[in-house]
Design an enzyme around this catalytic site. Structure first.
Site, mmCIF file in Angstrom:
data_model
loop_
_atom_site.group_PDB
_atom_site.id
_atom_site.type_symbol
_atom_site.label_atom_id
_atom_site.label_comp_id
_atom_site.label_asym_id
_atom_site.label_seq_id
_atom_site.Cartn_x
_atom_site.Cartn_y
_atom_site.Cartn_z
ATOM 1 N N GLU A 173 -0.765 -8.438 4.833
ATOM 2 C CA GLU A 173 -0.540 -8.796 6.274
ATOM 3 C C GLU A 173 -2.106 -8.726 7.057
ATOM 4 O OE1 GLU A 173 -0.649 -5.864 4.720
ATOM 5 O OE2 GLU A 173 -0.584 -4.097 5.842
ATOM 6 N N HIS A 224 -3.595 -5.607 0.988
ATOM 7 C CA HIS A 224 -2.873 -5.945 2.267
ATOM 8 C C HIS A 224 -2.519 -7.365 2.546
ATOM 9 C CE1 HIS A 224 -2.409 -1.685 4.046
ATOM 10 N NE2 HIS A 224 -3.724 -1.472 3.055
ATOM 11 N N CYS A 283 0.830 -1.182 -0.088
ATOM 12 C CA CYS A 283 -0.174 0.126 0.009
ATOM 13 C C CYS A 283 0.841 1.090 0.234
ATOM 14 C CB CYS A 283 -0.955 -0.025 1.105
ATOM 15 S SG CYS A 283 -2.332 1.189 1.057
#
Lengths: 224, 730
Positions: free
Chosen positions: A196, A194, A84
């Protein structure tokens, strides 16, 4: 594997990235003002709004002391993942091709998107099952991937387009549905969604974990 | 300093009454100078002194086994186990948002976040409660909605705190006076809990964060404590401008200072700026404070002492520290690129003394500033005439029940909130177990495997129809939402948004609503740990609907068993659960029909509803049922449609029509749930509360049979209507 996660003033997802990377190895947070990368095997440039994203997303962070070391680390073949805002920083730093423009809908947008893994043999995607979509959340205001036509053709020809949005889910208007690209050498990868935030079934999907597992394979394979 | 003292007319311009001005003169022993008058006018404003609500607020229950910190501090806090506390509070930023919606809403979020980290907790979630006029008729309301939502997203997203829930309603009486309430939750170690009482004579008073400018001067007294008028453009300079990047640094810096144990007491600078913060700290600590305004970092060098004392510049904190720690504190501030300055000292004088360099420019007893503001009795009077005009009719009575369901599903108050919440980041911090539209309450995982649940609710129309029973319904709905994810309430926060309390009918609304909050929170064992009061919410056409907004936080033992609202599996049984007694009084259907508000709502059996909530909560925790959804706006048919849409699977049900098909289908009341699960599980649930099996999950259509009437709709058609709000954000 030891992963260093950068922390700029205004970083928001650095602890999330750290929690995800901890699932595959050791981690350390790297302060923006320090040049020492503490002997990490890989670097994550996390999401957020580094330096408030003033001027332009990622434009100030690329000049930080820690980024000088990251640029050197990347040139020496070190693994660098930009997520990002981190993707934006890596583009601004010239480590990745293209640029991220404000979303076509002109708004910050959160959506769970499905990504097609275009290149499954990279250092960041080797653990992704082929022909399967990754369900990963995206959340950003400036995620419209842009490069000129010649660059886009070259990126596709050279296998540098790593992940694409499913066409009907390309809410930000990225050219050719591109969600993430790698550099020519293959050791730097940036994407807008994302991974994560997709490592635990309790809070969503676990598809993003494949990215971190791929990085571990790349590093630990190299150590053998 | 100023040779010419201000006069009565200056005091009145600042919002004081003549009697209050005379009392100030008496307390001071002489007419106040400019600095003193500015400080009194702010601290004696409704916003700071709660002078029309204090006598009511003391009637609220504030104690319970989980309460760690009750009202009076920057935020309340409850114990969530394993040495952790959850801090939470709701606050309003209504008038600033009506004048400048983007910055008004953004700084509303900024303010509530500072309240959370001021008590030593890391902010982990934001929710918002919004009210605007009729967006189908009003261009201005669409503008306010779009920009307020953008402002909330701008601030919350940029600072890395997820926005996990909220609610929004559109009603004519909010046309001139929109409501923007923001709630935040924080998590922190119990031993790091920080209070704001200044302590230690000789300790240093240090300001850190953004520099102080001329923005927001008079926000508390001029903007927040008076009715809005037609020409409020000139009030725009009283709205503050937010910088989430500055606040992000301020937050991380504050949390690091607290973790290192370098702070004696801490307070954010909000409404009434340095005046309010310093005086509150001195008052709570029963000490005095000396401040030298020339030491405050300024944005504009030529600011007058009174301007520095009342500025509402955002992203600032005030702390008391020991002299030996000044260097260490400033080093942490430098690390985060946050400016800091020692501006004063704690004294034993019980006086606020304001200096400009060596010159004493203001001296006031702390007690007079903080405690001696007159507190007023309300004169409540139930109105004899209806206060609110009937809404515009959208249905003419010729529709089928199926058409009415489609109209409800597509009406602004029921349609999907996705176009709003997808502008917010709901997942940062990796804790969000249930996102918006996945469950009736947001669920946030805790480190030990348990989870917090949080819900925010209000229903102005029902409260307008019957302030007592309507408010009971709001508090009960909050607890029902928690029950649907398996959570037991721990504590409650409230924001009382009302009109001008000096008017008897508004005083009556306020009194009745507070009585209901007290009764419901007592019954639910969900005490009030903090909140906010926002009065004078009215424009030329009258007051807003009385709008108590309730935020409730609960705990569930096993995050992996958090409930969902959507139907799950083909063939599962659907049940109506709880003592549900639907009525069309003040319902969404009656609104769409253009009916005036009724004079009262049906009686509410708090105990029966509490028991039903316990049964649903237990069934979710035990993994007995697979979905649970509280029946709210639009009644049982709307609730079933929402469960089908959320699960992307159809349903076929039969509802007992009784005497009135419309009432059975669309009537509203607290205490009803739609649950799905296997038939054997439903039989077990029936041992705990009233359960009526009404149908089965399956297919891609919604079929509802009500006596002679039948609704048959495809999920695609329902979904299309449910997306109605997208058009506002095109």
């Amino acid at each position: 594997m030891k992963t260093g996660i950068l922390r700029f003033p205004g970083s928001c997802d650095e602890v999330d990235a750290q929690l995800a990377a901890q699932r595959v190895g050791e981690t350390v947070l790297l302060w923006h003002g320090d040049r020492d990368l503490q002997d990490v095997d890989a670097v994550i440039v996390p999401g957020g709004f580094s330096y408030g994203d003033y001027l332009r997303a990622g434009a100030i962070a690329r000049f930080s002391p820690v980024m000088e070391s990251v640029i050197e680390f990347a040139r020496d073949g070190g693994l660098v993942l930009g997520i990002c805002n981190g993707f934006q920083v890596l583009c601004e730093a010239g480590l990745l091709p293209g640029a991220l423009l404000p979303n076509a809908n002109r708004r910050f947008t959160f959506r769970q998107v499905e990504l097609a893994v275009v290149e499954g043999e990279t250092k960041f995607t080797s653990a992704c099952p082929t022909d399967e979509l990754l369900s990963i959340p995206a959340k950003h205001g400036s995620g419209r991937f842009y490069a000129d036509e010649a660059t886009l053709d070259q990126l596709e020809a050279d296998g540098q387009v790593v992940v694409r949005y499913r066409p009907e889910q390309n809410f930000n208007g990225s050219l050719r549905d591109i969600a993430g690209v790698r550099n020519a050498a293959g050791n730097v990868f940036g994407l807008m969604p994302h991974p994560e935030h997709a490592v635990d079934a309790l809070t969503g999907s676990t598809d993003g974990l494949r990215i971190f597992e791929s990085m571990r394979s790349a590093v630990e394979g190299a150590h053998v | 300093m100023s040779e010419q003292l201000p006069e009565l007319k200056d005091a009145i311009a600042l919002g004081l009454t003549e009697a209050e001005y005379e009392l100030v003169c008496e307390k001071q022993g002489s007419p106040p100078n400019q600095v003193e008058l500015a400080m009194y006018s702010l601290l004696w404003s409704e916003h700071c002194a709660y002078k029309h609500s204090k006598k009511l607020l003391v009637t609220l229950p504030t104690e319970g086994p989980a309460v760690v910190m009750g009202p009076g501090e920057n935020a309340g806090a409850v114990d969530v186990g394993d040495g952790l506390i959850c801090a939470f509070k709701v606050e309003s930023h209504n008038h600033p948002s009506a004048v400048e919606p983007f910055q008004g809403a953004a700084t509303g979020v900024g303010g509530i976040l500072r309240d959370i980290f001021a008590i030593g907790a890391r902010p982990i979630a934001v929710l918002d409660s919004l009210r605007f006029g009729d967006i189908e008729e009003s261009e201005r309301s669409r503008y306010l909605l779009e920009h307020a939502v953008a402002g909330i997203g701008h601030y919350g997203n940029s600072i890395g705190v997820p926005t996990v829930g909220g609610e929004v309603y559109f009603e004519g009486p909010y046309e001139q006076n929109c409501l923007v309430n923001a709630m935040a939750l924080g998590l922190g170690p119990r031993e790091q809990l920080m209070r704001s009482a200044a302590a230690g004579v000789g300790n240093v008073v240090l300001i850190y964060g953004a520099s102080t400018g001329r923005d927001g001067i008079g926000g508390a007294s001029v903007l927040a404590s008076a009715e809005l008028g037609e020409a409020d453009d000139d009030k725009r300079p009283t709205v503050q401008v937010g910088d989430p990047f500055e606040e992000k640094k301020l937050m991380e810096c504050s949390l690091e200072l607290l973790e290192l144990g370098l702070i004696v007491s801490l307070q954010d600078l909000g409404a009434a700026g340095l005046t309010s913060s310093a005086c509150e700290m001195a008052s709570k600590g029963e000490v005095g404070i000396d401040i030298d305004v020339r030491k405050v970092p300024l944005r504009e060098a030529d600011m007058e002492p009174f301007e520095i004392m009342v500025s509402e510049s955002q992203e600032r904190m005030l702390c008391v520290i020991e002299p030996k720690d000044v260097e260490a504190v400033r080093a942490i501030c430098d690390k985060w690129e946050v400016s800091s300055a020692a501006i004063g000292e704690v004294t034993g004088t019980r006086l606020m003394r304001i200096y400009s360099d060596d010159e004493l420019v203001g001296e006031m007893p702390v007690e007079a500033l903080v405690d001696d503001c007159p507190i007023y009795d309300l004169a409540p009077q139930k109105p004899s005439e209806p206060l609110y005009p009937p809404p515009t009719a959208r249905l003419d009575g010729s529709e089928s029940v199926g058409d009415a369901l489609l109209a409800l599903i597509g009406s602004p108050n029921v349609a999907s909130r996705r176009p709003l919440f997808e502008q917010y980041d709901p997942i940062v911090q990796s804790r969000t177990v249930r996102r918006p539209e996945q469950a009736d309450a947001a669920v946030l995982a805790l480190p030990n495997g348990s989870a917090l649940a949080v819900s925010i609710d209000g229903n102005g129309r029902r409260v307008a129809a019957d302030p007592y029973r309507g408010t009971l319904g709001v508090v009960l709905e909050c607890a029902s939402n928690l029950a649907c994810v398996g959570a037991q309430p721990l504590g409650t926060t409230n924001n009382l948004n009302f009109g001008n309390p000096e008017k008897p009918h508004v005083a009556w609304q306020l009194t009745e609503a507070v009585r209901a909050i007290a009764d419901a929170c007592t019954a639910l064992e969900a005490p009030i740990v903090g909140g906010n009061v926002s009065l004078y919410n009215e424009g030329a056409s009258g007051p807003i609907y009385p709008t108590p907004v309730i935020g409730m936080v609960g705990l569930l033992p096993d995050a992996t068993r958090a409930g969902r609202l959507g139907f799950v599996e083909e063939g599962e049984a659907i049940a109506l659960v709880g003592p549900f007694q639907p009525s069309l009084a003040a319902s969404e259907l009656s609104k769409l029909r253009g009916e005036p508000l009724p004079d009262e709502l049906p009686e509410v059996d708090i105990e029966a509803i509490r028991d039903a909530q316990a049964a649903v909560r237990g069934a979710v925790r035990d993994g007995l049922i697979d979905s649970a959804h509280d029946i709210a706006e639009g009644g049982i048919a709307t609730a079933i449609a929402e469960c089908a849409l959320a699960g992307s699977i159809g349903a076929s049900v039969e509802i007992e029509a009784g005497e009135d098909v419309w009432q059975a289908c669309f009537g509203e009341a607290p205490g009803g749930f739609i649950c799905c699960g296997h038939a054997t599980a439903m039989a077990q649930l029936a041992e705990r509360t009233k359960v009526t099996l009404i149908g089965k999950v399956g297919g891609d259509r919604l079929e509802i049979t009500l006596g002679p009437e039948k609704i048959e709709l495809g999920l695609d058609e329902l979904r299309q209507r449910h997306r109605a709000l997208e058009s506002v954000f095109q």
